[in-house]
Design a protein around this motif. Structure first.
Motif, PDB file in Angstrom:
ATOM      1  N   LEU A   1       1.299  -1.122   0.491  1.00 49.10           N
ATOM      2  CA  LEU A   1       0.088  -0.184  -0.213  1.00 49.10           C
ATOM      3  C   LEU A   1       0.951   1.773   0.376  1.00 49.10           C
ATOM      4  O   LEU A   1       0.185   2.862  -0.972  1.00 49.10           O
ATOM      5  CB  LEU A   1      -1.136   0.146   1.216  1.00 49.10           C
ATOM      6  CG  LEU A   1      -1.811  -1.101   1.467  1.00 49.10           C
ATOM      7  CD1 LEU A   1      -2.618  -1.022   2.576  1.00 49.10           C
ATOM      8  CD2 LEU A   1      -2.623  -1.388  -0.300  1.00 49.10           C
ATOM      9  N   TYR A   2       2.100   0.762  -0.085  1.00 43.43           N
ATOM     10  CA  TYR A   2       2.979   2.344   0.237  1.00 43.43           C
ATOM     11  C   TYR A   2       3.525   3.034  -1.576  1.00 43.43           C
ATOM     12  O   TYR A   2       4.363   2.048  -2.232  1.00 43.43           O
ATOM     13  CB  TYR A   2       4.144   2.024   1.259  1.00 43.43           C
ATOM     14  CG  TYR A   2       5.435   3.245   1.535  1.00 43.43           C
ATOM     15  CD1 TYR A   2       5.554   4.266   2.658  1.00 43.43           C
ATOM     16  CD2 TYR A   2       6.597   2.955   0.831  1.00 43.43           C
ATOM     17  CE1 TYR A   2       5.626   5.176   2.451  1.00 43.43           C
ATOM     18  CE2 TYR A   2       7.314   4.447   0.785  1.00 43.43           C
ATOM     19  CZ  TYR A   2       7.064   5.353   1.994  1.00 43.43           C
ATOM     20  OH  TYR A   2       8.259   5.770   1.754  1.00 43.43           O
ATOM     21  N   THR A   3       3.299   4.220  -1.067  1.00 40.97           N
ATOM     22  CA  THR A   3       3.431   4.845  -2.572  1.00 40.97           C
ATOM     23  C   THR A   3       4.383   5.936  -2.761  1.00 40.97           C
ATOM     24  O   THR A   3       4.865   6.702  -4.096  1.00 40.97           O
ATOM     25  CB  THR A   3       2.324   5.264  -3.395  1.00 40.97           C
ATOM     26  OG1 THR A   3       1.486   5.955  -2.854  1.00 40.97           O
ATOM     27  CG2 THR A   3       1.288   4.019  -3.896  1.00 40.97           C
ATOM     28  N   GLY A   4       5.291   5.952  -1.286  1.00 36.03           N
ATOM     29  CA  GLY A   4       6.296   6.254  -1.795  1.00 36.03           C
ATOM     30  C   GLY A   4       7.547   6.732  -2.349  1.00 36.03           C
ATOM     31  O   GLY A   4       7.637   5.005  -2.673  1.00 36.03           O
ATOM     32  N   ALA A   5       7.837   7.579  -2.807  1.00 35.45           N
ATOM     33  CA  ALA A   5       9.081   7.238  -3.955  1.00 35.45           C
ATOM     34  C   ALA A   5      10.368   6.338  -2.599  1.00 35.45           C
ATOM     35  O   ALA A   5      10.565   7.204  -1.544  1.00 35.45           O
ATOM     36  CB  ALA A   5       9.498   8.329  -4.085  1.00 35.45           C
ATOM     37  N   GLU A   6      11.201   6.137  -3.419  1.00 32.65           N
ATOM     38  CA  GLU A   6      12.378   4.619  -3.346  1.00 32.65           C
ATOM     39  C   GLU A   6      12.900   5.682  -1.848  1.00 32.65           C
ATOM     40  O   GLU A   6      13.518   6.873  -3.334  1.00 32.65           O
ATOM     41  CB  GLU A   6      12.811   3.759  -3.983  1.00 32.65           C
ATOM     42  CG  GLU A   6      13.191   2.902  -3.299  1.00 32.65           C
ATOM     43  CD  GLU A   6      14.406   1.900  -3.755  1.00 32.65           C
ATOM     44  OE1 GLU A   6      13.203   0.944  -4.820  1.00 32.65           O
ATOM     45  OE2 GLU A   6      15.248   1.294  -4.750  1.00 32.65           O
TER      46      GLU A   6
END
Ligand code: SF4
Length: 100
Positions: free
Chosen positions: A67-72
């Motif tokens: 569910l996490y959509t933060g940038a690597e």
């Protein structure tokens, strides 16, 4: 200009007119979710999901949750369970689902 070229030109103009308002809308949106305030672990929703800003399970953290959509590489990012807020990449909650 042939009739076919004119129709194609007119249809491209229509598509351009549709794209401009969408881009204006996106530009007017509030800051990116990455800039959103970090979830307060003491909030009712965080408590309900047992969210913590630093996981106690090393192999399970927001950054490797589906569910996490933060940038690597970022230290926080969006999660749909906390709309309008960011979760810590090192965080965790009971809804954790490992990325495939
Ligand atoms: S569902 Fe839970 S573990 Fe997954 S990104 Fe959101 S807060 Fe983190």
């Amino acid at each position: 200009m042939t009739d076919i070229k004119r129709r194609k030109f007119v249809s491209m103009l229509g598509a351009s007119a549709a794209v401009i308002p969408v881009s204006a809308l996106v530009a007017s949106l509030p800051s990116r979710a990455d800039d959103a305030p970090v979830v307060d672990p003491e909030s009712a929703q965080a408590q309900a999901l047992q969210y913590v800003s630093e996981t106690e399970i090393p192999e399970q953290m927001c950054s490797n949750c589906t569910l996490y959509t933060g940038a690597e590489g970022e230290d926080k990012g969006p999660c749909p369970l906390f709309p309008g807020s960011s979760v810590m990449a090192a965080g965790w909650c009971s809804a954790y689902v490992p990325k495939a």
